[in-house]
Enzyme design. Structure first.
Site, short mmCIF file in Angstrom:
data_model
loop_
_atom_site.label_atom_id
_atom_site.label_comp_id
_atom_site.label_asym_id
_atom_site.label_seq_id
_atom_site.Cartn_x
_atom_site.Cartn_y
_atom_site.Cartn_z
CB CYS A 148 -0.91 0.03 1.23
SG CYS A 148 -1.91 -1.45 1.48
CG ASP A 205 -5.06 -2.49 8.65
OD1 ASP A 205 -4.07 -2.00 9.23
OD2 ASP A 205 -6.19 -1.98 8.69
CB CYS A 251 -1.85 0.96 4.78
SG CYS A 251 -2.52 -0.67 5.20
CG ASP A 252 -7.17 -0.41 5.47
OD1 ASP A 252 -6.87 -0.29 4.27
OD2 ASP A 252 -7.76 -1.41 5.92
CE LYS A 253 -7.55 0.87 10.84
NZ LYS A 253 -7.35 -0.10 9.76
CB CYS A 256 -6.62 -4.00 -0.31
SG CYS A 256 -5.35 -4.61 0.82
CD GLU A 288 -9.60 -3.98 9.58
OE1 GLU A 288 -9.78 -2.78 9.36
OE2 GLU A 288 -9.02 -4.75 8.79
CB SER A 307 -11.17 -6.47 6.63
OG SER A 307 -10.78 -6.15 5.31
#
Length: 557
Positions: free
Chosen positions: A50, A82, A123-125, A195, A447, A473
């Protein structure tokens, strides 16, 4: 006011001779001390695909800032993966990293009196962490998304990282052999980027674009494409102009713009994590916004995009079909978007979307026409009942059975649940309960992608319910309910559930109910005692002491 209104406190006057001496060592010359200083918060890392392309974008932004007359100052912030930490103790640090990212950006920008900020994340956060910081700081800012990964390919089908998680369950159920499992592993992630489905990273980048804090189309670009680098350059140019005009984040992050973001999240079929993160961003911007507002918006916004995890396509397909601007234009035309919201470019949303067609192109089916949506209402439902008096979040897209009543299968951690699934101990009709995984109790609100993917891989995705005070997730789908609040560690009703109790999940009635008489619940409540904290030192212990309930965004300030 000068463009360097903040940084002049460290660059001007005889008293600041030592400050300037140090700045000269990092590249400032005689003519640079009157220029605005712009921080570039770079989440580059080789921990995860990511973020491994972010350094290139940061260098593009750095060069563009210099060309536009600003002085860039590069600094790093963390990320965790993650996907790599999923299903392990390491996942407890994922949501914690959102706060660390926010705190680190705020700390650096304030300590160095920067005049503007470009935050670059993948990435996600990274996205909510950056946005929380930018909302707190309220200095001219823009977000640059690292971009999405392209799909992998195997035996004529597109793969994402979720394909690999689901393959584990398929392998356990003897639906695929060792060779096919390895081939999915080898092909799922072909390069750099977040992702690929409408999972959490792409959901939050879309929400940020909808709020006007990033450039149009930037949230669905592929990480490895040239247009992503061009977008980083353009973002730097726009940010310098915003510094001159003093366009501030809190002029952009308003109740109306957060409503726009929620509408877009619903329309694209986005992640349940958007609820948690948008509540936290609203809190940072001091905007009144509650979990109940999500339900009100869900009821009037259709799901327009056929995207993974429950649909067919990935974010790069959405980009080719018209991207987030096309989705926003459809919402605007049907009065489901506030067109008067300001964007970082200085234009309103309506002005940005002026030349976008009102209907999606006929030669694609990623974005469905308004009169034939994927779902007539939004997919992120807020469920309440005696199990979730503060609310819980269910993703109700892609499910065949909108309600289930069944016996509780109770687990006090993700690991014990995962073991039961892989040992084939979960049966159709069961309602799995994973508790003590909330913000305080985990701590960190892990998650549950591994258990849900394993259930789907074993063919139980449509016949088993799952509830948790943890999270899911963005790759999760099925009859699953997360963010149950109050959480078990805080004495929520989920802590009182016993093996075999009857539980009802009803998406249509938005109900999450433990079918046990109130008198019995009171007896159990009187006998319940909070467990000892799992951590007494370090960052997880600090986090557990500070973090709020999930229904308020799991914030720490």
């Amino acid at each position: 006011m000068p463009d360097n209104r903040r940084s002049q406190t460290i660059t001007q006057g005889a008293q600041r001779t030592p400050n300037r001496a140090m700045l000269r060592a990092v590249g400032f010359g005689d003519g640079d001390f009157d220029k605005p200083i712009v921080g570039v918060a770079n989440g580059f890392s080789t921990i995860t695909p990511c973020n491994m392309g972010l350094d290139t974008l940061a260098k593009c932004a750095e060069h563009a800032l210099k060309t536009a007359g600003a002085m860039p100052q590069m600094f790093g912030t963390i990320t965790v993966s993650d996907g790599i930490s999923m299903g392990t103790e390491g996942m407890k640090y994922s949501l914690v990293s959102r706060e660390v990212i926010a705190d680190s950006i705020e700390t650096c920008v304030q300590a160095e009196s920067m005049d503007g900020v470009i935050a670059i994340g993948g990435c996600d956060k990274n996205m909510p962490g950056a946005m929380i910081a930018l909302a707190r700081l309220n200095v001219p800012s823009i977000f640059v998304y690292g971009g999405t990964i392209k799909p992998g390919h195997y035996q004529g089908r597109d793969l994402t990282i979720v394909s690999a998680f689901e393959a584990v369950g398929q392998h356990t159920a003897h639906k695929i052999d060792d060779h096919e499992l390895l081939e999915v592993e080898r092909h799922a992630c072909p390069g750099a980027g977040s992702c690929g489905g409408m999972y959490t990273a792409n959901t939050m980048s879309s929400a940020i674009e909808a709020m006007g804090m990033s450039l149009p189309y930037s949230s669905t670009m592929a990480a490895e494409d040239e247009e992503k680098r061009i977008s980083a350059i353009r973002s730097a140019e726009v940010l310098v102009d915003a510094v001159k005009k003093q366009i501030l984040p809190r002029s952009l992050i308003t109740r109306k713009s957060i409503e726009n973001a929620v509408s877009v999240v619903m329309a694209v079929g986005g992640s349940t994590n958007a609820v948690l993160h948008l509540l936290a961003i609203a809190h940072a911007a001091e905007v009144e916004f509650s979990i109940d507002d999500f339900e009100a918006i869900r009821a009037r916004v259709p799901v327009l995009c056929d995207l993974k995890p429950s649909g067919r396509y990935v974010a790069t397909d959405l980009h080719k079909a018209g991207g987030i601007p096309q989705v926003m234009k459809m919402l605007l035309v049907h009065d489901l978007l506030h067109g008067d919201c300001l964007t970082i470019s200085g234009q309103t949303i309506a002005e940005v979307l002026k030349d976008i067609p009102e209907q999606p192109r006929a030669d694609q089916d990623v974005i469905q026409p308004w009169d034939n949506p994927v779902y007539e209402q939004g997919h992120l439902a807020i469920l309440k009942g005696n199990l979730s008096s503060e609310g819980a979040v269910a993703k109700i897209s892609g499910i065949k059975n909108p309600s289930i009543t069944g016996p509780a299968r109770v687990f006090d951690s993700e690991e014990t649940c995962m073991a039961a699934i892989l040992e084939r101990k979960i049966q159709p009709g069961d309602v799995v309960v994973i508790r003590y995984e909330g913000p305080q109790g985990g701590p960190g609100m892990r998650e549950m992608l591994s258990p849900t993917s394993a259930l789907i891989g074993e063919g139980l995705g449509d016949s088993v319910g799952l509830i948790t005070d943890g999270r899911f997730s963005g790759g999760t789908y099925g009859m699953v309910v997360g963010h149950v609040a109050p959480e078990a560690f805080a004495g929520g009703t989920i802590a009182l559930v016993q093996e075999g109790d009857s539980i009802t999940i009803d998406a249509h009635r938005r109900l999450l109910q433990l079918n046990v008489p109130e008198a019995e619940l009171e007896r159990r409540r009187a006998a319940w005692h909070p467990p000892a904290p799992r951590y007494t030192r370090g960052v997880l212990a600090k986090y557990a002491k500070l973090v709020s309930t999930a229904s308020r965004g799991a914030v720490t300030d």
